[in-house]
Design an enzyme around this catalytic site. Structure first.
Site, PDB file in Angstrom:
ATOM      1  N   HIS A 287     -63.708  -4.832 101.380  1.00 36.00           N
ATOM      2  CA  HIS A 287     -64.681  -5.505 100.521  1.00 36.00           C
ATOM      3  C   HIS A 287     -65.835  -6.085 101.342  1.00 36.00           C
ATOM      4  O   HIS A 287     -65.619  -6.907 102.223  1.00 36.00           O
ATOM      5  CB  HIS A 287     -63.976  -6.629  99.752  1.00 36.00           C
ATOM      6  CG  HIS A 287     -64.696  -7.060  98.527  1.00 36.00           C
ATOM      7  ND1 HIS A 287     -64.146  -7.912  97.593  1.00 36.00           N
ATOM      8  CD2 HIS A 287     -65.931  -6.763  98.058  1.00 36.00           C
ATOM      9  CE1 HIS A 287     -64.998  -8.113  96.612  1.00 36.00           C
ATOM     10  NE2 HIS A 287     -66.101  -7.427  96.878  1.00 36.00           N
TER      11      HIS A 287
ATOM     12  N   TYR B  28     -62.576 -11.604  92.790  1.00 32.84           N
ATOM     13  CA  TYR B  28     -63.061 -11.835  91.430  1.00 32.84           C
ATOM     14  C   TYR B  28     -62.198 -12.876  90.724  1.00 32.84           C
ATOM     15  O   TYR B  28     -61.073 -12.597  90.315  1.00 32.84           O
ATOM     16  CB  TYR B  28     -63.085 -10.542  90.631  1.00 32.84           C
ATOM     17  CG  TYR B  28     -63.883  -9.429  91.271  1.00 32.84           C
ATOM     18  CD1 TYR B  28     -65.043  -9.704  92.006  1.00 32.84           C
ATOM     19  CD2 TYR B  28     -63.479  -8.101  91.173  1.00 32.84           C
ATOM     20  CE1 TYR B  28     -65.768  -8.686  92.605  1.00 32.84           C
ATOM     21  CE2 TYR B  28     -64.203  -7.081  91.765  1.00 32.84           C
ATOM     22  CZ  TYR B  28     -65.346  -7.382  92.479  1.00 32.84           C
ATOM     23  OH  TYR B  28     -66.062  -6.370  93.077  1.00 32.84           O
TER      24      TYR B  28
END
Length: 380
Positions: free
Chosen positions: A168, A101
């Protein structure tokens, strides 16, 4: 004393005792409650759920920090810091972030926001495996990079440990065998070192969770799924019994489907096919014309989804934070319920496909195969 009177007194005392017990459990403060930091009344109003068999009791809604990395729009850092602090003070006790992010930015901003906040006041989760915008540097599920990534995340956030460390987006690995045989064993070492308490896996294809959970020799405590318990796609419900049987904590993300279920609409990079985007846009217009906010309906729909322990939402706006927190204790009116049901029947049910599974992975693989020496290809 008259036996009838005595019986009535005992019955009354029993009733008071039961009500007191009910009140105790309903209003019980979570272990993250810190008197010198929290707004006690606000914390009492935030429902909590057990996160699988971890022993953690997490707030019904939790904070996804992706917005702090300018993922959806350019943000104001001061407001971002205020958002994190107010979210925690008012009863949210679970934060999810990742190196991906903002390519480290979200973790760095989050680290600045957490300065001065007691570490006991929240649970923190981050991830490994997804990193850079360049296609050939985006994913790395190797053990060596995994161990390095955890240390980098802890440094960026100024923390000694995270509560949950997650893989992830498993679907982008060359094979799930790499996740099972290399990434997860590396995370087990992270856990043994005290840098993480629990291990989780994340991704979009739901079938991958079942595959990895059945094959892994490393104990997995949580799964994080997104856009699968929404108005436009409720397929998570088919997997909830499997997760519950295994004591897996279920973390659900993006109740508005990464902007699909909003008046603003999704960002350009959203992977949904055109028919899904068009249907959701028409649904938003229909709700607005009938005096309803589709984002509020979407949040209520997800918060009522059975088997979900906590729902992540992301924002860098104080206004949106307060709106989402208010939704927890603000049930839909009969009119809103009717509009929600009508919206689904009119615009969602007619869709032949409700998800975009495989779209992102195929595009990633196409670009990876065609990458040039100068590395100009980017995804997202």
């Amino acid at each position: 004393m008259n036996k009838q009177i005595l019986a009535r007194i005992k019955k009354k005392l029993y009733h008071v005792h039961i009500v007191s017990l009910q009140n105790f459990f309903f209003y019980r403060l979570p272990e993250t409650f810190t008197p010198d930091f929290h707004d006690k009344n606000a914390v009492l109003q935030m429902p909590t759920n057990p996160l699988g068999k971890t022993g953690l009791h997490v707030s019904k809604i939790s904070f996804g920090a992706s917005s702090l990395g300018n993922v959806f729009r350019t943000t104001n850092e001061k407001e971002s810091l205020d958002v994190v602090r107010e979210a925690l003070q008012k009863g949210i006790n679970y934060i999810d972030v990742a190196p991906w992010y903002g390519h480290g930015m979200a973790e760095e901003v989050l680290g600045r926001a957490l300065v001065g906040i007691p570490r006991t006041a929240y649970y923190m989760a981050t991830k490994v495996g997804r990193y850079k915008p360049e296609v050939d540097k985006m994913f790395d599920f190797s053990a060596e990079r995994t161990l390095q990534s955890v240390d980098e995340s802890l440094q960026r956030m100024g923390l000694d440990y995270v509560d949950i460390i997650q893989v992830h987006d498993m679907e982008f690995a060359p094979s799930l065998d790499i996740i099972i045989n290399e990434t997860l064993p590396a995370l087990q070492k992270v856990k043994q070192s005290g840098k993480a308490r629990f291990i989780g896996i994340t991704g979009y294809p739901l079938k991958n969770f079942k595959t990895v959970l059945e094959k892994s020799t490393v104990k997995i405590d949580t799964i994080l799924t997104y856009c699968r318990a929404c108005i436009h796609d409720n397929s998570l419900q088919d997997y909830i019994p499997f997760f519950q049987e295994r004591g897996i904590g279920v973390i659900n993300a993006s109740p508005i489907a990464m902007g699909l279920l909003s008046n603003r609409g999704p960002p350009e990079w959203h992977p949904a096919q055109k028919d899904i985007k068009d249907a959701c846009a028409k649904a938003a217009t229909f709700c607005r014309e009938n005096g309803c906010d589709i984002s509020r309906l979407a949040m209520a729909y997800t918060l009522g989804f059975p088997g979900v322990d906590t729902t992540l939402f992301s924002t860098a706006s104080l206004e949106n934070l307060r709106k989402n927190m208010a939704a927890v204790n603000s049930p839909l009116s009969k009119q809103e319920h009717d509009i929600l049901n009508d919206t689904i029947k009119r615009y969602i049910d007619p869709l032949t496909c409700h998800h975009w599974e495989g779209v992102e992975v195929e595009e990633y693989q196409r670009q990876l195969q065609g990458i040039q020496n100068d590395g100009t290809f980017k995804l997202g």
